[in-house]
Scaffold this motif. Structure first.
Motif, PDB file in Angstrom:
ATOM      1  N   PRO A  56       0.766  -1.201  -0.064  1.00  0.00           N
ATOM      2  CA  PRO A  56       0.225   0.135  -0.026  1.00  0.00           C
ATOM      3  C   PRO A  56       0.853   1.349  -0.038  1.00  0.00           C
ATOM      4  O   PRO A  56       1.706   1.529   0.869  1.00  0.00           O
ATOM      5  CB  PRO A  56      -0.842  -0.104   1.305  1.00  0.00           C
ATOM      6  N   VAL A  57       0.744   2.181  -0.815  1.00  0.00           N
ATOM      7  CA  VAL A  57       1.348   3.372  -1.106  1.00  0.00           C
ATOM      8  C   VAL A  57       0.422   4.437  -1.319  1.00  0.00           C
ATOM      9  O   VAL A  57      -0.528   4.250  -1.821  1.00  0.00           O
ATOM     10  CB  VAL A  57       2.503   3.239  -2.468  1.00  0.00           C
ATOM     11  N   THR A  58       1.014   5.914  -1.045  1.00  0.00           N
ATOM     12  CA  THR A  58       0.087   6.783  -1.453  1.00  0.00           C
ATOM     13  C   THR A  58       0.447   7.686  -2.900  1.00  0.00           C
ATOM     14  O   THR A  58      -0.453   8.194  -3.468  1.00  0.00           O
ATOM     15  CB  THR A  58       0.495   8.088  -0.234  1.00  0.00           C
ATOM     16  N   ASP A  59       1.645   7.481  -3.352  1.00  0.00           N
ATOM     17  CA  ASP A  59       2.086   8.209  -4.550  1.00  0.00           C
ATOM     18  C   ASP A  59       2.790   7.051  -5.334  1.00  0.00           C
ATOM     19  O   ASP A  59       3.928   6.596  -4.998  1.00  0.00           O
ATOM     20  CB  ASP A  59       3.200   9.136  -4.161  1.00  0.00           C
ATOM     21  N   ILE A  60       2.113   6.495  -6.383  1.00  0.00           N
ATOM     22  CA  ILE A  60       2.431   5.585  -7.283  1.00  0.00           C
ATOM     23  C   ILE A  60       3.894   5.860  -7.916  1.00  0.00           C
ATOM     24  O   ILE A  60       4.856   5.059  -7.888  1.00  0.00           O
ATOM     25  CB  ILE A  60       1.487   5.221  -8.282  1.00  0.00           C
ATOM     26  N   ASP A  61       3.936   6.621  -8.315  1.00  0.00           N
ATOM     27  CA  ASP A  61       5.371   7.190  -9.098  1.00  0.00           C
ATOM     28  C   ASP A  61       6.517   7.531  -8.123  1.00  0.00           C
ATOM     29  O   ASP A  61       7.716   6.937  -8.344  1.00  0.00           O
ATOM     30  CB  ASP A  61       5.106   8.464  -9.970  1.00  0.00           C
ATOM     31  N   ARG A  62       6.134   7.859  -7.074  1.00  0.00           N
ATOM     32  CA  ARG A  62       7.277   8.132  -5.857  1.00  0.00           C
ATOM     33  C   ARG A  62       7.656   6.861  -5.460  1.00  0.00           C
ATOM     34  O   ARG A  62       8.871   6.212  -5.424  1.00  0.00           O
ATOM     35  CB  ARG A  62       6.631   8.734  -4.706  1.00  0.00           C
ATOM     36  N   ALA A  63       6.768   5.732  -5.336  1.00  0.00           N
ATOM     37  CA  ALA A  63       6.894   4.414  -4.847  1.00  0.00           C
ATOM     38  C   ALA A  63       7.778   3.738  -5.970  1.00  0.00           C
ATOM     39  O   ALA A  63       8.681   3.095  -5.697  1.00  0.00           O
ATOM     40  CB  ALA A  63       5.749   3.591  -4.627  1.00  0.00           C
ATOM     41  N   PHE A  93      21.050  -8.922   9.633  1.00  0.00           N
ATOM     42  CA  PHE A  93      19.942  -8.091   8.952  1.00  0.00           C
ATOM     43  C   PHE A  93      20.402  -6.353   8.782  1.00  0.00           C
ATOM     44  O   PHE A  93      21.357  -5.867   9.652  1.00  0.00           O
ATOM     45  CB  PHE A  93      18.843  -8.107   9.985  1.00  0.00           C
ATOM     46  N   VAL A  94      19.627  -5.879   7.817  1.00  0.00           N
ATOM     47  CA  VAL A  94      19.700  -4.666   7.609  1.00  0.00           C
ATOM     48  C   VAL A  94      18.182  -4.231   7.602  1.00  0.00           C
ATOM     49  O   VAL A  94      17.386  -5.093   6.881  1.00  0.00           O
ATOM     50  CB  VAL A  94      20.840  -3.770   6.658  1.00  0.00           C
ATOM     51  N   TYR A  95      17.783  -3.139   7.764  1.00  0.00           N
ATOM     52  CA  TYR A  95      16.422  -2.546   7.810  1.00  0.00           C
ATOM     53  C   TYR A  95      16.322  -1.197   6.922  1.00  0.00           C
ATOM     54  O   TYR A  95      17.049  -0.354   7.082  1.00  0.00           O
ATOM     55  CB  TYR A  95      15.753  -2.405   8.967  1.00  0.00           C
ATOM     56  N   PHE A  96      15.087  -0.958   6.401  1.00  0.00           N
ATOM     57  CA  PHE A  96      14.994  -0.057   5.511  1.00  0.00           C
ATOM     58  C   PHE A  96      13.327   0.082   5.580  1.00  0.00           C
ATOM     59  O   PHE A  96      12.702  -0.631   5.393  1.00  0.00           O
ATOM     60  CB  PHE A  96      15.604   0.105   4.299  1.00  0.00           C
ATOM     61  N   ALA A  97      12.929   1.372   5.068  1.00  0.00           N
ATOM     62  CA  ALA A  97      11.436   1.601   4.647  1.00  0.00           C
ATOM     63  C   ALA A  97      11.300   2.505   3.492  1.00  0.00           C
ATOM     64  O   ALA A  97      12.185   3.302   3.220  1.00  0.00           O
ATOM     65  CB  ALA A  97      10.708   2.316   6.169  1.00  0.00           C
ATOM     66  N   ASP A  98      10.147   2.174   3.076  1.00  0.00           N
ATOM     67  CA  ASP A  98       9.713   2.957   1.713  1.00  0.00           C
ATOM     68  C   ASP A  98       9.565   4.274   2.125  1.00  0.00           C
ATOM     69  O   ASP A  98       9.328   4.553   3.390  1.00  0.00           O
ATOM     70  CB  ASP A  98       8.982   2.304   0.833  1.00  0.00           C
ATOM     71  N   PRO A  99       9.003   5.153   1.299  1.00  0.00           N
ATOM     72  CA  PRO A  99       8.528   6.578   1.590  1.00  0.00           C
ATOM     73  C   PRO A  99       7.303   6.600   2.407  1.00  0.00           C
ATOM     74  O   PRO A  99       7.129   7.425   3.096  1.00  0.00           O
ATOM     75  CB  PRO A  99       8.198   7.203   0.305  1.00  0.00           C
ATOM     76  N   ASP A 100       6.404   5.587   2.174  1.00  0.00           N
ATOM     77  CA  ASP A 100       5.273   5.581   2.964  1.00  0.00           C
ATOM     78  C   ASP A 100       5.340   4.827   4.378  1.00  0.00           C
ATOM     79  O   ASP A 100       4.159   4.666   5.082  1.00  0.00           O
ATOM     80  CB  ASP A 100       3.957   4.857   2.241  1.00  0.00           C
ATOM     81  N   GLY A 101       6.552   4.176   4.706  1.00  0.00           N
ATOM     82  CA  GLY A 101       6.805   3.695   6.020  1.00  0.00           C
ATOM     83  C   GLY A 101       6.399   2.218   5.867  1.00  0.00           C
ATOM     84  O   GLY A 101       6.668   1.477   7.038  1.00  0.00           O
ATOM     85  N   ASN A 102       6.384   1.452   4.678  1.00  0.00           N
ATOM     86  CA  ASN A 102       6.444   0.157   4.757  1.00  0.00           C
ATOM     87  C   ASN A 102       7.885  -0.568   4.954  1.00  0.00           C
ATOM     88  O   ASN A 102       8.817   0.055   4.228  1.00  0.00           O
ATOM     89  CB  ASN A 102       5.949  -0.515   3.351  1.00  0.00           C
ATOM     90  N   ARG A 103       7.945  -1.220   5.825  1.00  0.00           N
ATOM     91  CA  ARG A 103       9.172  -1.546   6.409  1.00  0.00           C
ATOM     92  C   ARG A 103       9.866  -2.956   5.750  1.00  0.00           C
ATOM     93  O   ARG A 103       8.879  -3.919   5.684  1.00  0.00           O
ATOM     94  CB  ARG A 103       9.157  -1.630   7.909  1.00  0.00           C
TER      95      ARG A 103
END
Length: 124
Positions: A11-18, A102-112
């Motif tokens: 789930p994302v808010t901005d398709i192009d940004r994702a 492990f390493v961790y990151f999140a996408d611009p919407d916070g999906n981890r």
């Protein structure tokens, strides 16, 4: 009977940004199709993976950022950390656990996301 996991909705808010973010991570853009005014389908696949992610308009009812701890596996966590960092991804320091590193990151919407090397660096 084989059951293969092939696609996970993100789930994302901005398709192009994702899409730009996941390309920056290194995912391949497989499809970007606008089906109608209500549906746009973007499918992206991590290199070497049989499972893809999909996001867009009309893809999932989950709230943006709702995915927690999606996990991918790599052979070398230090290489993964260096590659992601080099691509400008805000990635955590390497976290060594008895069951993997492990390493961790999140996408611009916070999906981890978790990136795991299944053999801990500290093993051996």
């Amino acid at each position: 009977m084989d059951i293969k996991l092939e696609l996970i909705g993100v789930p994302v808010t901005d398709i192009d940004r994702a899409k730009a973010f996941y390309e920056q991570v290194g995912f391949n853009a497989d499809h970007d199709i606008t089906v109608s005014d209500e549906i746009r389908f973007v499918q992206m696949t991590p290199p070497g993976s049989a499972c893809s992610i999909a996001f867009g308009k009309g893809i999932t009812g989950m709230a943006p950022g709702a995915l927690d701890n999606m996990q991918v596996v790599v052979a070398d966590i230090e290489e993964a950390h260096a590659t992601l960092s080099g691509r400008g991804i805000d990635v955590s320091p390497i976290d060594d656990q008895p069951w993997g590193s492990f390493v961790y990151f999140a996408d611009p919407d916070g999906n981890r996301w978790a990136v795991q090397q299944t053999t801990p660096r500290t093993a051996g």
